[in-house]
Scaffold this motif. Structure first.
Motif, PDB file in Angstrom:
ATOM      1  N   ARG A 153       0.487  -1.360  -0.027  1.00  0.00           N
ATOM      2  CA  ARG A 153      -0.431   0.405   0.506  1.00  0.00           C
ATOM      3  C   ARG A 153       0.591   0.940  -0.074  1.00  0.00           C
ATOM      4  NH1 ARG A 153      -4.270  -2.574   2.953  1.00  0.00           N
ATOM      5  NH2 ARG A 153      -5.539  -3.266   1.653  1.00  0.00           N
ATOM      6  N   THR A 154       1.581   1.465   1.017  1.00  0.00           N
ATOM      7  CA  THR A 154       2.674   2.510   0.598  1.00  0.00           C
ATOM      8  C   THR A 154       4.391   1.580   0.598  1.00  0.00           C
ATOM      9  OG1 THR A 154       1.165   3.621   2.440  1.00  0.00           O
ATOM     10  CG2 THR A 154       3.613   4.847   2.034  1.00  0.00           C
ATOM     11  N   PRO A 155       5.043   1.191  -0.227  1.00  0.00           N
ATOM     12  CA  PRO A 155       6.121   0.913  -0.500  1.00  0.00           C
ATOM     13  C   PRO A 155       6.673   1.053   0.922  1.00  0.00           C
ATOM     14  CG  PRO A 155       5.327   1.228  -2.577  1.00  0.00           C
ATOM     15  CD  PRO A 155       4.300   2.058  -1.444  1.00  0.00           C
ATOM     16  N   ALA A 156       7.044   0.163   1.141  1.00  0.00           N
ATOM     17  CA  ALA A 156       8.209  -0.589   2.756  1.00  0.00           C
ATOM     18  C   ALA A 156       9.722  -0.769   2.799  1.00  0.00           C
ATOM     19  CB  ALA A 156       6.920  -0.906   3.242  1.00  0.00           C
ATOM     20  N   ASP A 157       9.691  -1.120   1.792  1.00  0.00           N
ATOM     21  CA  ASP A 157      11.204  -1.891   1.516  1.00  0.00           C
ATOM     22  C   ASP A 157      12.585  -0.902   1.718  1.00  0.00           C
ATOM     23  OD1 ASP A 157      11.343  -4.057   2.186  1.00  0.00           O
ATOM     24  OD2 ASP A 157       9.777  -4.821   0.933  1.00  0.00           O
ATOM     25  N   ALA A 158      12.496  -0.011   2.229  1.00  0.00           N
ATOM     26  CA  ALA A 158      13.606   1.614   1.894  1.00  0.00           C
ATOM     27  C   ALA A 158      15.213   1.174   2.545  1.00  0.00           C
ATOM     28  CB  ALA A 158      12.987   2.385   3.536  1.00  0.00           C
ATOM     29  N   ASP A 159      14.768  -0.449   2.502  1.00  0.00           N
ATOM     30  CA  ASP A 159      16.264  -1.129   3.178  1.00  0.00           C
ATOM     31  C   ASP A 159      16.381  -2.004   2.028  1.00  0.00           C
ATOM     32  OD1 ASP A 159      13.939  -3.151   3.854  1.00  0.00           O
ATOM     33  OD2 ASP A 159      15.019  -3.431   6.145  1.00  0.00           O
ATOM     34  N   GLU A 160      15.828  -1.974   0.913  1.00  0.00           N
ATOM     35  CA  GLU A 160      15.197  -2.854  -0.263  1.00  0.00           C
ATOM     36  C   GLU A 160      15.337  -4.133   0.066  1.00  0.00           C
ATOM     37  OE1 GLU A 160      18.740  -1.826  -2.604  1.00  0.00           O
ATOM     38  OE2 GLU A 160      18.820   0.005  -2.570  1.00  0.00           O
ATOM     39  N   GLY A 161      14.663  -4.539   0.993  1.00  0.00           N
ATOM     40  CA  GLY A 161      14.035  -5.991   1.326  1.00  0.00           C
ATOM     41  C   GLY A 161      12.865  -6.759   0.730  1.00  0.00           C
ATOM     42  N   TRP A 162      12.667  -8.131   1.557  1.00  0.00           N
ATOM     43  CA  TRP A 162      12.121  -8.629   0.543  1.00  0.00           C
ATOM     44  C   TRP A 162      10.768  -9.292   1.716  1.00  0.00           C
ATOM     45  CZ3 TRP A 162      17.190  -9.633   2.776  1.00  0.00           C
ATOM     46  CH2 TRP A 162      16.770 -10.483   4.215  1.00  0.00           C
ATOM     47  N   ARG A 163      10.245  -8.119   2.127  1.00  0.00           N
ATOM     48  CA  ARG A 163       9.152  -7.471   2.507  1.00  0.00           C
ATOM     49  C   ARG A 163       7.512  -8.255   1.763  1.00  0.00           C
ATOM     50  NH1 ARG A 163      12.333  -4.301   4.562  1.00  0.00           N
ATOM     51  NH2 ARG A 163      12.121  -3.721   7.289  1.00  0.00           N
ATOM     52  N   GLY A 164       7.634  -8.064   0.340  1.00  0.00           N
ATOM     53  CA  GLY A 164       6.574  -7.814  -0.600  1.00  0.00           C
ATOM     54  C   GLY A 164       6.807  -9.200  -0.673  1.00  0.00           C
ATOM     55  N   GLU A 165       7.451 -10.703  -0.688  1.00  0.00           N
ATOM     56  CA  GLU A 165       7.732 -12.308  -0.969  1.00  0.00           C
ATOM     57  C   GLU A 165       6.398 -12.456   0.123  1.00  0.00           C
ATOM     58  OE1 GLU A 165      11.115 -14.046  -0.028  1.00  0.00           O
ATOM     59  OE2 GLU A 165      10.749 -14.808   2.269  1.00  0.00           O
ATOM     60  N   TYR A 166       5.850 -11.945   1.300  1.00  0.00           N
ATOM     61  CA  TYR A 166       5.321 -12.794   2.311  1.00  0.00           C
ATOM     62  C   TYR A 166       4.235 -13.262   1.413  1.00  0.00           C
ATOM     63  CZ  TYR A 166       9.296 -11.346   4.984  1.00  0.00           C
ATOM     64  OH  TYR A 166      10.310 -10.988   6.541  1.00  0.00           O
ATOM     65  N   TRP A 167       3.841 -12.586   1.313  1.00  0.00           N
ATOM     66  CA  TRP A 167       1.742 -12.260   0.508  1.00  0.00           C
ATOM     67  C   TRP A 167       1.517 -13.412  -0.049  1.00  0.00           C
ATOM     68  CZ3 TRP A 167      -1.268 -12.395  -3.640  1.00  0.00           C
ATOM     69  CH2 TRP A 167      -2.376 -12.537  -3.339  1.00  0.00           C
TER      70      TRP A 167
END
Ligand SMILES: [Zn+2]
Length: 630
Positions: free
Chosen positions: A45-59
């Motif tokens: 919703r609000t792109p959150a991976d400022a640390d260039e992470g992988w939170r987007g893989e969870y869903w």
């Protein structure tokens, strides 16, 4: 592409026993939690991976597992939850159709494409269970938008796929091949096929073509220029799908060879890969080393390998892939379930202000004396102070795969691959519904009774998998003894309703020793030039040869601190011709099997199955599958 086996039409399954427990566990501990779905959508919703992470893989990872589990459970509450979260995710697309957890001005780097891959895959898996045509059309349009946004910037004459991440030299990004190929199949659109061609032509990494390496078959996966196991297997999953949409058939050979070389060089007794971090590292021979560290045998690798083995088995029909799948399932996989609800110790210690709660899966599995709960793989904290991990998200796909391999069909044949208590119904050739009712306590015991429910007599070949550890197997049909052949035993007859098979598998406990190191297997020139994690490669630990393991059927046995004898006490097992004459034992924790193993000094040592051991995730439940001998 002609596959040997098909997932049966009309398939429905109702298991009991440990696999049924695992389905229930993943549903309640994870899939039926709206808070998790909401949190994972929030990362977009609000792109959150400022640390260039992988939170987007969870869903997407959790969605894939959830769809597989739904295909088994048909739980309408789960379906409703999945529909809602897919709609929410569709709403996260920006004007360009892009769904990313990275901000638009900082995209196409690190794990961005990897995470976008998982959003696409999650939606594609949902399409397999979605029966609402209008909703399906919305999802498909969203998928096309996501792919188009990527193709706009990546491809021939633009950024190459392997340049969209410096991690593993683009191996992570290249695994977007699978959802792109699936989309090409779903839409028939040439532009997706052309993008898949681009990804395959880039070879998986910027420093070496892993697809060509697998095809040439001169090196083993741990000798490739990149060795990140999970990402690499994911790329090969895409390569298999690529052939399905008309990609060159030579890639099928590459994909099968890749599977074979993993099983040959990087497959441990518990069915995991990699003893150096999350990397292929020749773990077949390294697995009894005491120098391996604690970050090893990653659960993401186990589950991805199980998925890959299932696909290769469908393709080839070779039962050896089911043998390997079963080993991973009953040992590494079930062992990773956090059934005691433990909060990983380092989180509680280092991040007391985070929202502490147990994750459903452990990330790493010990082989020599050690504990479970050694860190959370792919750990990320999110803005609401909750955390999650990669292995926790992939886990449900492991159990969800079981119905897709347990019983399969091929022309006039039904193959029974896994012996699971309960019922499996499917359509046999000719359209008749067959219900296989299995009574057994396998894998704890080897006695298996299967009765056939049919509304009318039907002619077909029933193929029974005889696991590779069997030497003494007996089979009878309606009391009449039949001969057994290794691999598959076939029974071709006009089956009558109520026909009954009795299969008795060879459950002797076997003593295994570590494999010896080969001297000619490593091309060090290749490794030393291209690999940057080489220092620990194939350095033999002199302590390894003092270890032994015990296998009973598909189960590996383990020592455990709570069983009375400290796990690091050396013992000598009384063996005869490679077998050990165990007797029933008891364990102070829930276990599939508890056995007493005779020692040479006349005493006994208690062991349980590996998956049940170590579940406290601390020293009090220290454990070992490679046990210390004298
Ligand atoms: Zn993981």
């Amino acid at each position: 592409m002609k596959e040997y086996y098909s997932i049966p039409t009309g398939l429905s399954s109702a298991y009991s026993g440990p696999l049924s427990d695992a389905f229930r566990f993943v549903s309640s501990a994870q899939l039926l939690r709206p808070d998790l779905w909401r949190r994972f959508v929030d990362q977009f919703r609000t792109p959150a991976d400022a640390d260039e992470g992988w939170r987007g893989e969870y869903w997407g990872k959790m969605m894939r597992g959830a769809c597989l589990v739904y295909a088994y459970s048909r739980d309408e509450v789960l379906y409703g939850m999945l529909s809602d979260t897919v709609r929410e995710m569709i709403g996260c697309a920006d004007g360009a159709g892009r769904i990313s957890s990275y901000p638009a001005d900082h995209e196409l780097c690190s794990w961005d494409v990897w995470c976008r891959k998982y959003v696409m895959l999650g939606m594609e898996y949902f399409l397999e269970i979605c029966e609402d045509d209008a909703f399906r059309a919305d999802i498909l349009a969203c998928l096309c938008g996501q792919a188009d946004a990527l193709i706009e910037k990546v491809g021939p004459g633009k950024l190459s796929i392997t340049s969209t991440s410096m991690f593993w030299r683009g191996l992570n990004s290249s695994s977007v091949l699978e959802p792109i190929v699936r989309l090409a199949g779903l839409t028939g659109k040439e532009k997706y096929r052309a993008f898949a061609d681009h990804i395959v032509s880039c070879g998986g990494t910027a420093v070496g073509n892993i697809f060509e390496l697998a095809l040439a078959d001169e090196f083993l996966p741990y000798q490739y220029p990149m060795t990140k196991a999970y990402e690499m297997i994911s790329c090969f999953e895409g390569l298999l799908e690529y052939v399905r949409i008309g990609g060159d058939e030579k890639w099928l050979s590459a994909a099968v060879r890749f599977a074979d070389r993993i099983l040959e060089s990087d497959f441990t007794v518990i069915g995991g890969c990699g003893c150096t971090h999350e990397l292929f590292d020749h773990s077949t021979v390294r697995q009894a080393n005491t120098t391996n560290g604690t970050i090893m045998q990653e659960t993401c690798v186990t589950v991805t390998l199980m998925k890959y083995l299932q696909r290769i088995h469908l393709l080839t029909g070779d039962p050896k892939y089911v043998d390997a799948f079963e080993r991973a399932l009953y040992n590494a996989y079930l062992g990773a379930l956090n059934t005691e609800g433990v909060i990983e110790p380092s989180i509680a210690k280092n991040h007391p202000n985070w929202a502490l709660e147990p994750l459903p899966f452990d990330s790493y599995s010990p082989l020599t004396c050690g504990t479970r709960g050694n860190g959370i793989g792919g750990l990320k904290v999110m803005r609401d102070n909750h955390y999650y991990g990669c292995c926790a998200c992939i886990g449900s796909a492991g159990i969800g795969l079981v119905p897709r391999i347990a019983a399969l069909t091929a022309e006039d044949t039904v193959a029974l691959n896994l012996y699971i208590p309960g019922e499996i119904s499917l359509s046999v050739p000719g359209g008749e519904t067959l219900t296989l009712r299995t009574e057994t306590s396998y894998p704890a015991e080897g006695e298996i009774l299967v009765s056939l429910g049919l509304s009318a007599p039907a002619r077909f070949t029933l193929r029974l998998r005889i696991p590779d550890w069997n030497e003494r197997t007996s089979l009878s049909v309606n009391g009449e003894a039949l001969s057994v052949t290794p691999g598959y035993t076939e029974v071709d007859r006009l089956w009558q309703p109520g026909d009954c098979l009795r299969l008795t598998l060879d459950m002797r406990t076997r003593l295994l020793r570590p494999e010896s190191y080969g001297t000619d297997i490593i091309n060090t020139d290749y490794i030393w030039h291209l690999h940057y994690l080489t220092s620990r490669f194939d350095r033999e630990d002199p302590a390894a040869k003092h270890h032994f393991a015990l296998q009973r059927g598909p189960l590996m046995l383990a020592r455990e601190e709570r069983l009375g004898l400290p796990v690091d006490t050396p013992v000598t097992v009384a063996e005869k011709d490679g077998c050990v004459d165990v007797r029933p034992g008891t364990a102070p924790y829930p276990a599939l099997v508890a056995l007493e193993v005779p020692l040479e000094d006349g005493t006994y040592m208690t062991v349980t199955d590996y998956a049940s051991a170590g579940k406290l995730w601390r020293q009090a439940s220290r454990m070992a599958v490679w046990m210390l001998g004298k």
